[in-house]
Design an enzyme around this catalytic site. Structure first.
Site, PDB file in Angstrom:
ATOM      1  N   HIS A   1      17.532   2.176  23.270  1.00 32.55           N
ATOM      2  CA  HIS A   1      16.653   0.995  23.232  1.00 32.55           C
ATOM      3  C   HIS A   1      15.442   1.248  22.327  1.00 32.55           C
ATOM      4  O   HIS A   1      15.035   0.383  21.561  1.00 32.55           O
ATOM      5  CB  HIS A   1      16.123   0.668  24.643  1.00 32.55           C
ATOM      6  CG  HIS A   1      17.160   0.274  25.638  1.00 32.55           C
ATOM      7  ND1 HIS A   1      17.318   0.914  26.854  1.00 32.55           N
ATOM      8  CD2 HIS A   1      18.103  -0.710  25.621  1.00 32.55           C
ATOM      9  CE1 HIS A   1      18.289   0.333  27.542  1.00 32.55           C
ATOM     10  NE2 HIS A   1      18.793  -0.645  26.817  1.00 32.55           N
TER      11      HIS A   1
ATOM     12  N   LYS B   1      22.130  -9.237  38.720  1.00 37.68           N
ATOM     13  CA  LYS B   1      22.477  -7.856  38.358  1.00 37.68           C
ATOM     14  C   LYS B   1      21.739  -6.937  39.313  1.00 37.68           C
ATOM     15  O   LYS B   1      20.514  -6.999  39.406  1.00 37.68           O
ATOM     16  CB  LYS B   1      22.012  -7.568  36.923  1.00 37.68           C
ATOM     17  CG  LYS B   1      23.137  -7.260  35.968  1.00 37.68           C
ATOM     18  CD  LYS B   1      22.631  -6.726  34.660  1.00 37.68           C
ATOM     19  CE  LYS B   1      23.754  -6.672  33.649  1.00 37.68           C
ATOM     20  NZ  LYS B   1      23.294  -6.199  32.341  1.00 37.68           N
TER      21      LYS B   1
HETATM   22  P1  ADP Z   1      21.584  -6.175  28.981  1.00 38.20           P
HETATM   23  O1  ADP Z   1      21.853  -6.174  30.437  1.00 38.20           O
HETATM   24  O2  ADP Z   1      20.817  -7.350  28.502  1.00 38.20           O
HETATM   25  O3  ADP Z   1      22.741  -5.844  28.090  1.00 38.20           O
HETATM   26  P2  ADP Z   1      20.538  -3.555  28.374  1.00 38.20           P
HETATM   27  O4  ADP Z   1      19.234  -2.995  28.795  1.00 38.20           O
HETATM   28  O5  ADP Z   1      21.762  -2.834  28.822  1.00 38.20           O
HETATM   29  O6  ADP Z   1      20.501  -5.034  28.844  1.00 38.20           O
HETATM   30  O7  ADP Z   1      20.579  -3.700  26.815  1.00 38.20           O
HETATM   31  C1  ADP Z   1      19.658  -4.482  26.109  1.00 38.20           C
HETATM   32  C2  ADP Z   1      20.098  -4.557  24.667  1.00 38.20           C
HETATM   33  O8  ADP Z   1      20.003  -3.258  24.092  1.00 38.20           O
HETATM   34  C3  ADP Z   1      21.536  -5.013  24.458  1.00 38.20           C
HETATM   35  O9  ADP Z   1      21.597  -5.751  23.251  1.00 38.20           O
HETATM   36  C4  ADP Z   1      22.296  -3.712  24.332  1.00 38.20           C
HETATM   37  O10 ADP Z   1      23.465  -3.887  23.551  1.00 38.20           O
HETATM   38  C5  ADP Z   1      21.258  -2.886  23.584  1.00 38.20           C
HETATM   39  N1  ADP Z   1      21.452  -1.451  23.822  1.00 38.20           N
HETATM   40  C6  ADP Z   1      21.570  -0.784  24.976  1.00 38.20           C
HETATM   41  N2  ADP Z   1      21.757   0.532  24.774  1.00 38.20           N
HETATM   42  C7  ADP Z   1      21.728   0.710  23.434  1.00 38.20           C
HETATM   43  C8  ADP Z   1      21.910   1.826  22.567  1.00 38.20           C
HETATM   44  N3  ADP Z   1      22.178   3.047  23.039  1.00 38.20           N
HETATM   45  N4  ADP Z   1      21.840   1.613  21.246  1.00 38.20           N
HETATM   46  C9  ADP Z   1      21.634   0.366  20.765  1.00 38.20           C
HETATM   47  N5  ADP Z   1      21.471  -0.723  21.494  1.00 38.20           N
HETATM   48  C10 ADP Z   1      21.532  -0.574  22.821  1.00 38.20           C
END
Ligand code: ADP
Length: 162
Positions: free
Chosen positions: A18, A42
């Protein structure tokens, strides 16, 4: 014209993946809001307040990036912030279908707001909050993937004996 972006997510918890995306977005846009979704359907490990606090700590050194939370429709939140762009991260092909659905739905709701996809460094392209929680539960060290304070919070919540 200044361009504002919202990077929404569950951030349960924030990982270096992130943060990698937040840094790239911070370099492109005048202002980026990392927006923690309340997402009641969730089941999250950390509360909104905990997720916001960890994210604030992790993103404190990135210029032009701030942290907030939201509980309404993403598009309404984006408008309220006078932002024009939604940022999402794309790791592998497996992210694509869901992200496409969401981006096109948001476009139907608000044609003037663009979703921009960004790729993380390949070192983080297989990293997810879900995997991190699984391996911490089993006793793994995750210091390469999350900031130290996040690792400490994860251990305390998931593996207090370990
Ligand atoms: P959500 O439940 O909205 O998917 P996340 O916190 O899992 O929330 O992810 C938020 C965003 O960050 C999403 O677009 C996800 O694809 C992206 N994301 C999560 N982990 C990574 C990573 N390791 N590299 C790039 N983007 C990521």
């Amino acid at each position: 014209m200044d361009t504002f972006a919202v990077y929404p997510g569950t951030f349960d918890p924030v990982t270096y993946g992130h943060i990698d995306i937040a840094r790239r977005a911070g370099a492109l846009f005048d202002r980026v809001i990392l927006a923690v979704a309340h997402n009641p359907e969730k089941k999250t490990l950390f509360s909104v307040e905990e997720r916001v606090a960890m994210l604030k700590d992790a993103a404190s050194d990135i210029d032009g990036v701030e942290v907030d939370d939201f509980g309404d429709l993403l598009i309404d939140y984006v408008r309220r912030q006078h932002a024009q762009v939604i940022i999402r991260g794309l790791r592998a092909v497996s992210d694509f279908e869901f992200e496409l659905q969401m981006a096109l739905t948001n476009r139907k709701l608000a044609d003037d707001i663009q979703t921009v996809f960004m790729m993380p460094s390949e070192a983080y392209s297989y990293l997810s909050s879900r995997i991190i929680k699984e391996v911490v539960r089993l006793g793994a060290d995750v210091e390469a993937f999350v900031p130290p304070n996040v690792q400490a919070c994860l251990k305390k919540r998931l593996n207090p004996e370990g």
